[in-house]
Design a protein around this motif. Sequence first.
Motif, PDB file in Angstrom:
ATOM      1  N   ILE A 223       6.818  10.684  -6.758  1.00 28.51           N
ATOM      2  CA  ILE A 223       6.927   9.266  -7.118  1.00 28.51           C
ATOM      3  C   ILE A 223       7.552   9.160  -8.508  1.00 28.51           C
ATOM      4  O   ILE A 223       7.030   9.707  -9.479  1.00 28.51           O
TER       5      ILE A 223
ATOM      6  N   GLN B 168      -2.768  -0.270  -8.062  1.00 31.99           N
ATOM      7  CA  GLN B 168      -3.763   0.454  -7.242  1.00 31.99           C
ATOM      8  C   GLN B 168      -3.255   1.758  -6.625  1.00 31.99           C
ATOM      9  O   GLN B 168      -3.903   2.313  -5.745  1.00 31.99           O
ATOM     10  N   TRP B 169      -2.094   2.232  -7.025  1.00 30.42           N
ATOM     11  CA  TRP B 169      -1.535   3.405  -6.354  1.00 30.42           C
ATOM     12  C   TRP B 169      -1.953   4.735  -6.976  1.00 30.42           C
ATOM     13  O   TRP B 169      -1.426   5.783  -6.598  1.00 30.42           O
TER      14      TRP B 169
ATOM     15  N   PHE C 229       4.794  10.194   1.729  1.00 30.35           N
ATOM     16  CA  PHE C 229       4.051   8.970   1.404  1.00 30.35           C
ATOM     17  C   PHE C 229       4.193   7.958   2.536  1.00 30.35           C
ATOM     18  O   PHE C 229       5.282   7.807   3.095  1.00 30.35           O
TER      19      PHE C 229
ATOM     20  N   ILE D  92       0.914  -2.339  -7.363  1.00 31.68           N
ATOM     21  CA  ILE D  92       1.289  -1.058  -7.973  1.00 31.68           C
ATOM     22  C   ILE D  92       0.113  -0.497  -8.777  1.00 31.68           C
ATOM     23  O   ILE D  92      -0.096   0.716  -8.830  1.00 31.68           O
TER      24      ILE D  92
ATOM     25  N   VAL E 254       4.227   4.168   3.072  1.00 34.01           N
ATOM     26  CA  VAL E 254       4.439   2.959   2.282  1.00 34.01           C
ATOM     27  C   VAL E 254       4.419   1.765   3.231  1.00 34.01           C
ATOM     28  O   VAL E 254       5.178   1.734   4.198  1.00 34.01           O
TER      29      VAL E 254
ATOM     30  N   GLN F 273       0.825  -1.206   0.000  1.00 40.17           N
ATOM     31  CA  GLN F 273       0.000   0.000   0.000  1.00 40.17           C
ATOM     32  C   GLN F 273       0.858   1.254   0.000  1.00 40.17           C
ATOM     33  O   GLN F 273       1.898   1.315   0.656  1.00 40.17           O
ATOM     34  N   VAL F 274       0.401   2.238  -0.773  1.00 36.39           N
ATOM     35  CA  VAL F 274       1.056   3.545  -0.797  1.00 36.39           C
ATOM     36  C   VAL F 274      -0.028   4.596  -0.616  1.00 36.39           C
ATOM     37  O   VAL F 274      -1.019   4.593  -1.344  1.00 36.39           O
ATOM     38  N   GLU F 275       0.154   5.471   0.359  1.00 36.45           N
ATOM     39  CA  GLU F 275      -0.833   6.536   0.561  1.00 36.45           C
ATOM     40  C   GLU F 275      -0.147   7.872   0.678  1.00 36.45           C
ATOM     41  O   GLU F 275       0.859   8.002   1.374  1.00 36.45           O
ATOM     42  N   LYS F 276      -0.715   8.861   0.015  1.00 32.30           N
ATOM     43  CA  LYS F 276      -0.146  10.205   0.098  1.00 32.30           C
ATOM     44  C   LYS F 276      -0.673  10.879   1.357  1.00 32.30           C
ATOM     45  O   LYS F 276      -1.889  10.869   1.607  1.00 32.30           O
TER      46      LYS F 276
END
Lengths: 340, 340
Positions: free
Chosen positions: A282, A258-259, A99, A256, A101, A90-93
């Motif tokens: 990114i 879904q990012w 981020f 990836i 991660v 998962q990656v969230e801003k």
Amino acid sequence: MIPIPSDAVIVGAGPAGLFQVFQLGLQEIHAHVIDSLPHAGGQCSTLYPDKPIYDIPALPVCTGRELTTRLLAQIKPFKPTFHLDQEVIQVEKLANGHFEVTTSAGQIFLTRTLFIAGGVGSFQARELQVEGIAQFRGTQLHYGVHDTAAQQLVIVGGEAAALDFAITQCEKNVTTSITLLHRRDHFQAPPATLDRITQLRLTQRLQMVVGQITGFAQSRDRLTALRITAPQGDTQQLPLDTLHAFLGLSPKLGPIAQWGLNLDKKQVQVDTEKFQTNIPGIFAVGDINTYPGKKRLITCAFHEATLAAFACATHIHADLAAPLQYTTTSKKLQRLLGLT
Amino acid sequence: MIPIPSDAVIVGAGPAGLFQVFQLGLQEIHAHVIDSLPHAGGQCSTLYPDKPIYDIPALPVCTGRELTTRLLAQIKPFKPTFHLDQEVIQVEKLANGHFEVTTSAGQIFLTRTLFIAGGVGSFQARELQVEGIAQFRGTQLHYGVHDTAAQQLVIVGGEAAALDFAITQCEKNVTTSITLLHRRDHFQAPPATLDRITQLRLTQRLQMVVGQITGFAQSRDRLTALRITAPQGDTQQLPLDTLHAFLGLSPKLGPIAQWGLNLDKKQVQVDTEKFQTNIPGIFAVGDINTYPGKKRLITCAFHEATLAAFACATHIHADLAAPLQYTTTSKKLQRLLGLT
């Protein structure tokens, strides 16, 4: 686990990811490197460790393994932190532009920049194509090397990884019966490994069965036997309590997708100035990215990682452009390389 | 000289030009390489032959000379034709879309594509800054190594090239008097060279004068003596019949500026898909080009040469795109590399 704050997280420890470490190092940016494999090298170490590559500039010939070793030596001064055997799930801003991660091992990074150097995707064990057998995964069915307390062990596969595991188990001398199952009576492995396998077969320590798994028997929720169909069509029952399969690895793009990145046919779109994705901060380098003219070649990945490192330095230092310096003449770069 | 028809002419035999040969070779395109220097290597062999470079991917350390040697080994299977010690003085587009390229040696190429890998420009001998002395150039004044029948020879310079020439002339034992002139009593050269110079001075075979040329005497149109001013300000007359100067090389963009290419601050503008200039069929790679994000690094030149080679193949084969193949697996590329 405690979240790790960082300036740069690199996803992928293949040639692109490793050279990304180097170029970030020259910019005084320390990197954390995550890879789904248990070792560095990516495709080079997984798909062609011993095959020669001829088009790395100024290296007329070198194997995938050698390329990895050379890159690891080159990045040593920058002391990257490797987080292997796990993938980013998962990656969230965050509100501050950083981020979050998260990896499959539960590790969280709070990073200012993220580099996707994921090659053709993360490598996953290729699975047995036998209907219903997946229910035993994690209990009696394992992919790859795994500690085992088996009494009746069956190992499936015909390459070095399967053979090495068979040899290790035979030498431990704990398991009552060990059977190596392969679809044909021919293995691909170094001569020393093949010799050892022959010895173990001659001494009856290791059984060999030629055929494919075409079914299985179970008692309640326990796997008790495999149905093996030989090349000629004969079938036999092979009793077991544990099954280890070594069918190689196949790459998957994985999470990836879904990012929120702009993709084009499963490739991450980047510009050619910074190799940055549609999300500022990114970057994507190597086989996973795409742009007009893109060729999936290691030489190109090295260039992409270089420009991305300059862009990263500018991003981190509030848009102050990073000056170009040469390792041949710059005292600062030589100090960073541990030379002075 | 008979014009040479060709698919590709590369201007510049530095790392960018040499790797361009390699990538064109993989596309089955033979290349002619022109350089103003008498040897391959460009800046690497001229400005830093013995200085270590640390940022070539997978080569943790290598000198400029070693990089050149490695690239020459790598391109050997493609048998490039080198045309050294001459520079391109004119490029003209012909009615059939090909280019007529003329060098200072009078060689003409009729080429389908042209690659400018000219680095920071062609290297020209740095000239003596003494008013009026240029009139003797080619008769009594020479820059660099040149056959000489001198009786009273003066050699100017403090680096290995000057010292090596002095040693060679002393050992030939033809010239009556040989004087080494340098602005200070300190030389930059390998220890063995310095030792030999000391020996020759001790045996009086070689004279040494410290100072700078501040004027000269002539008789009719013959140079007869130099006025030398020592660091302390004393002057002396130094009689001579021949003067050889070794003041190093400095790069000049030269005639490239007149070829009709779009320039930006003396750099040739290219796109990042093909590294092609505003003239289709003319590409520019390495330090001489510019595009958004450009960094003058060897690693970047390797990428540029790679994409330019694909674009060249497409250009030559009537817009039929060149397929991507890998040297690790392609039988065709391995055959081209002379491996099978």
